[in-house]
Design a protein around this motif. Structure first.
Motif, PDB file in Angstrom:
ATOM      1  N   GLY A   1      60.354   2.520 -29.922  1.00  0.00           N
ATOM      2  CA  GLY A   1      60.319   4.006 -29.572  1.00  0.00           C
ATOM      3  C   GLY A   1      60.758   4.248 -28.256  1.00  0.00           C
ATOM      4  O   GLY A   1      60.295   5.084 -27.844  1.00  0.00           O
ATOM      5  N   GLY A   2      61.236   3.188 -27.654  1.00  0.00           N
ATOM      6  CA  GLY A   2      61.436   3.239 -26.045  1.00  0.00           C
ATOM      7  C   GLY A   2      60.153   3.225 -25.379  1.00  0.00           C
ATOM      8  O   GLY A   2      60.393   3.805 -23.973  1.00  0.00           O
ATOM      9  N   LEU A   3      59.114   2.771 -25.576  1.00  0.00           N
ATOM     10  CA  LEU A   3      57.913   2.731 -24.887  1.00  0.00           C
ATOM     11  C   LEU A   3      57.708   1.255 -24.271  1.00  0.00           C
ATOM     12  O   LEU A   3      57.610   0.466 -25.203  1.00  0.00           O
ATOM     13  N   VAL A   4      57.047   0.954 -23.356  1.00  0.00           N
ATOM     14  CA  VAL A   4      56.466  -0.241 -22.897  1.00  0.00           C
ATOM     15  C   VAL A   4      55.169  -0.003 -22.352  1.00  0.00           C
ATOM     16  O   VAL A   4      54.665   1.206 -21.914  1.00  0.00           O
ATOM     17  N   PRO A   5      54.279  -1.078 -22.097  1.00  0.00           N
ATOM     18  CA  PRO A   5      53.148  -1.055 -21.711  1.00  0.00           C
ATOM     19  C   PRO A   5      53.023  -0.504 -20.387  1.00  0.00           C
ATOM     20  O   PRO A   5      53.903  -0.602 -19.562  1.00  0.00           O
TER      21      PRO A   5
END
Length: 272
Positions: free
Chosen positions: A93-97
Motif C-alpha cells: 500500500g505504499g507504506l513503510v515502517p
C-alpha cells in the motif's frame, strides 16, 4: 468474524480515532496480538478486559510507540500511524515502517496514565504537570502553569501544587499523573491498570477522577482494568481478550451482565 463485529461497532457517522488493521505483535516465538482488527470511534470509551498476557496492555504500548508492530498497520485519526508513506521495495500500500520523527509528531495527541506514577521527585506537583507542555508543546510557561493549576483543581489537588510527590499518597500521585496526561491536550487517553499499584482504600478517589474525565470531556478513552464497576460506569463498549484475540465485544451492561462466551463468563467470575 472479529473484523466484522469490531469495525461495525463504531457508530455510523462517527469518525475513527484508532484503527488496528490486521495487527500482529510477536516477541520472539510468542504471539501477543494475533491479526487484530479493531476500530474505536472519536469520543468513544472502550475498556479492554481479559487475563494477564492476553494482549491488552500491548495495544496501549503500540499506541504509545513503546513497541512496534510485527505485521499490520495502525491508523490514528484516519492517518497511518505505525507506518508512513514511502516508496520502499515491497511496502504494501505504499507504506513503510514509521520513522522516529514521524512517530514523535503523531503521538503528541495521545496521552497515557501508567500503573506507576513516574513523577519527577525533585519537582513540585505543579512543575510535574507543566514540564511536558512547555518542552514538548512549546507552550508559554505562565499559560501552562495556569492550565496546570486548573487541572490540579479538577483532580482535587489545588492545595498540593507546591508539594513534592514523595509527600503525597499513592492515590494523590496518580491524580497528579492524570492531570499531567491531560495537560498535553490529548485527543486519545490510554489508561493502563491505573489503580493496580494502589492500596484498596485509595482506588475510589482515582476512579472518581476518571469518571469525571469520561463525563466532562470528549476525549477518546482506551482503558485496561480489572475494576468491573468502573468499566461499567465509563465504557461505551467492552472487549474481552484471550490469547491475543477478541473473543467477545459488546455494550458494557450487556457484556458484564449476560456474557455470551464461556471464556468471558469464566474471567468475570474470577475477578468479581
Amino acid at each position: 468474524m472479529q473484523k466484522e463485529h469490531d469495525r461495525d461497532a463504531v457508530a455510523e457517522g462517527v469518525a475513527e480515532a484508532v484503527r488496528f488493521d490486521r495487527v500482529t505483535k510477536r516477541f520472539g516465538d510468542h504471539t501477543v496480538l494475533d491479526g487484530l482488527d479493531l476500530a474505536v470511534g472519536r469520543g468513544e470509551r472502550v475498556t479492554l478486559i481479559g487475563p494477564s498476557g492476553s494482549g491488552k496492555t500491548t495495544i496501549l504500548r503500540l499506541l504509545m510507540t513503546l513497541e512496534r508492530v510485527t505485521e499490520g498497520v495502525i491508523h490514528v485519526g484516519g492517518e497511518p500511524f505505525s507506518h508512513m508513506p514511502g516508496a520502499g521495495a515491497g511496502a504494501a500500500g505504499g507504506l513503510v515502517p514509521a520513522s522516529e520523527r514521524y512517530l514523535a509528531d503523531r503521538r503528541r495527541g495521545i496521552g497515557m496514565v501508567f500503573q506507576h506514577f513516574n513523577l519527577f521527585p525533585h519537582m513540585s506537583v505543579l512543575e510535574n504537570v507543566v514540564e511536558a507542555p512547555v518542552h514538548v508543546l512549546k507552550e508559554n510557561r505562565e499559560e501552562a502553569a495556569e492550565r496546570a493549576r486548573a487541572l490540579l483543581g479538577m483532580v482535587g489537588l489545588a492545595d498540593k501544587v507546591d508539594a513534592r510527590p514523595t509527600r503525597l499518597s499513592g492515590g494523590q500521585q496518580q491524580r497528579v499523573a492524570i492531570a499531567r496526561a491531560l495537560a498535553m491536550r490529548p485527543e486519545i487517553l490510554l489508561l493502563d491498570e491505573v489503580t493496580s499499584a494502589l492500596d484498596p482504600e485509595l482506588v475510589a478517589e482515582v476512579l472518581d477522577v476518571l469518571r469525571d474525565v469520561a463525563r466532562d470531556t470528549d476525549i477518546t478513552l482506551l482503558c485496561v482494568t480489572h475494576e468491573m464497576g468502573f468499566a461499567r460506569d465509563v465504557s461505551d463498549r467492552i472487549l474481552m481478550f484471550d490469547q491475543g484475540r477478541i473473543v467477545e465485544s459488546g455494550r458494557a451492561g450487556e457484556l458484564l451482565d449476560a456474557p455470551r462466551h464461556e471464556r468471558t463468563r469464566a474471567f468475570l467470575s474470577a475477578v468479581r
